[in-house]
Design an enzyme around this catalytic site. Structure first.
Site, PDB file in Angstrom:
ATOM      1  CG  ASN A   9      -1.587   1.168   1.527  1.00  0.00           C
ATOM      2  OD1 ASN A   9      -1.811   2.203   0.577  1.00  0.00           O
ATOM      3  ND2 ASN A   9      -2.508   1.470   2.674  1.00  0.00           N
ATOM      4  CE  LYS A  11       0.076   3.397   4.860  1.00  0.00           C
ATOM      5  NZ  LYS A  11       0.364   3.453   6.308  1.00  0.00           N
ATOM      6  CG  HIS A  94      -5.851   1.483   5.404  1.00  0.00           C
ATOM      7  ND1 HIS A  94      -5.345   2.583   6.351  1.00  0.00           N
ATOM      8  CD2 HIS A  94      -4.787   0.835   5.069  1.00  0.00           C
ATOM      9  CE1 HIS A  94      -4.170   2.475   6.676  1.00  0.00           C
ATOM     10  NE2 HIS A  94      -3.637   1.263   5.851  1.00  0.00           N
ATOM     11  CD  GLU A  96      -2.811   5.558   6.754  1.00  0.00           C
ATOM     12  OE1 GLU A  96      -2.808   5.635   5.691  1.00  0.00           O
ATOM     13  OE2 GLU A  96      -2.054   4.964   7.460  1.00  0.00           O
ATOM     14  CD  GLU A 166      -3.467  -2.764   7.562  1.00  0.00           C
ATOM     15  OE1 GLU A 166      -2.191  -2.964   6.823  1.00  0.00           O
ATOM     16  OE2 GLU A 166      -4.069  -1.950   7.254  1.00  0.00           O
ATOM     17  N   GLY A 172       2.398   1.910  10.993  1.00  0.00           N
ATOM     18  CA  GLY A 172       3.601   2.924  10.541  1.00  0.00           C
ATOM     19  C   GLY A 172       4.195   3.552  11.780  1.00  0.00           C
ATOM     20  CB  SER A 212       5.519  -2.096  11.950  1.00  0.00           C
ATOM     21  OG  SER A 212       5.209  -0.541  12.147  1.00  0.00           O
TER      22      SER A 212
HETATM   23  C1  PEP Z   1      -0.485  -0.089   6.079  1.00  0.00           C
HETATM   24  O1  PEP Z   1      -0.568   0.858   5.633  1.00  0.00           O
HETATM   25  O2  PEP Z   1      -1.531  -0.682   5.966  1.00  0.00           O
HETATM   26  C2  PEP Z   1       0.281  -0.560   6.756  1.00  0.00           C
HETATM   27  C3  PEP Z   1       0.230  -1.650   7.687  1.00  0.00           C
HETATM   28  O3  PEP Z   1       1.559   0.429   7.189  1.00  0.00           O
HETATM   29  P1  PEP Z   1       2.990   0.046   7.737  1.00  0.00           P
HETATM   30  O4  PEP Z   1       3.478  -1.221   7.160  1.00  0.00           O
HETATM   31  O5  PEP Z   1       3.765   1.058   7.484  1.00  0.00           O
HETATM   32  O6  PEP Z   1       2.949  -0.126   9.123  1.00  0.00           O
END
Ligand code: PEP
Length: 250
Positions: A9, A11, A94, A96, A166, A172, A212
């Site tokens: 992703n 973003k 997601h 976000e 997630e 992040g 992460s």
């Molecule tokens: C994500 O945006 O779905 C995500 C898991 O980000 P990151 O791997 O940076 O934690």
């Protein structure tokens, strides 16, 4: 047997020209990978990236879409437009989108159903905040989001759903759920799918972990019985790290 599904992703990173250059590198670097692979560039980069990855082993994903097919929705992107560009999957719900843009379970459910109706795979994201985890509510939150986000999605349609667990506190932040903690929630989510649908659907559904994920922890996460892949943000933005993630089993 579920095939591991690794998705990047991107973003709101990489301009269309940067995305094209990056995708060209990835096509070369990932050509021998035997995992299922997806990249999800920004909407602005979908069309040029589609041209680059055509015929490769990487599928094109979008990061969001509107909850209706067309009409007066300034700034939105329709499922019909995504399909026309060669998009095969779309990330929905997601954290976000939920936190920053206020997307409700009901809106996400409408998007999930619309994506499926048009033959796209919905990469449906769920996960608890730190506060919810500390209050012992991680499972309840995931169950609730699952039930609401998949409302009126039939057992047959579940072939077009990938669940991405997630934990919001791990996205992040550099903090990853331990493989054991992640496995516990993945197993519980699979149990919820069995309760909502059937054992057969639960055994088949792909449940990705996100938060992460990086080359140093991917192997231990993927070794867990109910973790079937990763939805990856930060570590998907460099050729070297995304290649290491895609080839975690080599
Ligand atoms: C994500 O945006 O779905 C995500 C898991 O980000 P990151 O791997 O940076 O934690």
């Amino acid at each position: 047997m579920r095939k591991t599904f690794i998705a990047g992703n991107w973003k709101m990173n990489k301009t269309p020209s940067e995305a094209v250059a990056f995708a060209k590198e990835l096509v070369k670097s990932l050509k021998d990978s035997d995992t299922k692979l997806m990249i999800a560039p920004s909407t602005a980069a979908l069309a040029p990236v589609a041209d680059v990855i055509k015929g490769s082993n990487i599928i094109l994903g979008a990061q969001n879409m509107a909850s209706v097919e067309d009409g007066a929705h300034t700034g939105e992107t329709s499922v019909l437009m995504l399909k026309d560009l060669g998009v095969e999957a779309v990330i929905l719900g997601h954290s976000e989108r939920r936190a920053i843009y206020g997307e409700s379970d009901e809106l996400i459910n409408a998007k999930v159903k619309l994506a499926i109706k048009h033959g796209l795979t919905a990469v449906f994201c769920i996960g608890e905040t730190l506060e919810e985890r500390e209050a012992g509510k991680a499972e309840t939150v995931c169950f609730d989001q699952t039930e609401k986000g998949l409302k009126d999605v039939s057992a047959a349609e579940m072939d077009k759903v990938v669940i991405a667990y997630e934990p919001v506190w791990a996205i992040g932040t550099g903090k990853t759920a331990s493989p054991e903690d992640a496995q516990a929630i993945h197993k519980a989510i699979r149990g919820k799918i069995e309760q909502l649908y059937s054992k057969e659907v639960a055994e088949k559904v792909i449940i990705q972990y996100g938060g992460s994920v990086k080359p140093s922890n991917v192997k231990d996460l993927m070794a867990q019985a109910d973790i079937d892949g990763g939805l990856i943000g930060g570590a998907s933005l460099e050729v070297e790290s995304f290649t290491a993630l895609a080839n975690y089993n080599k």
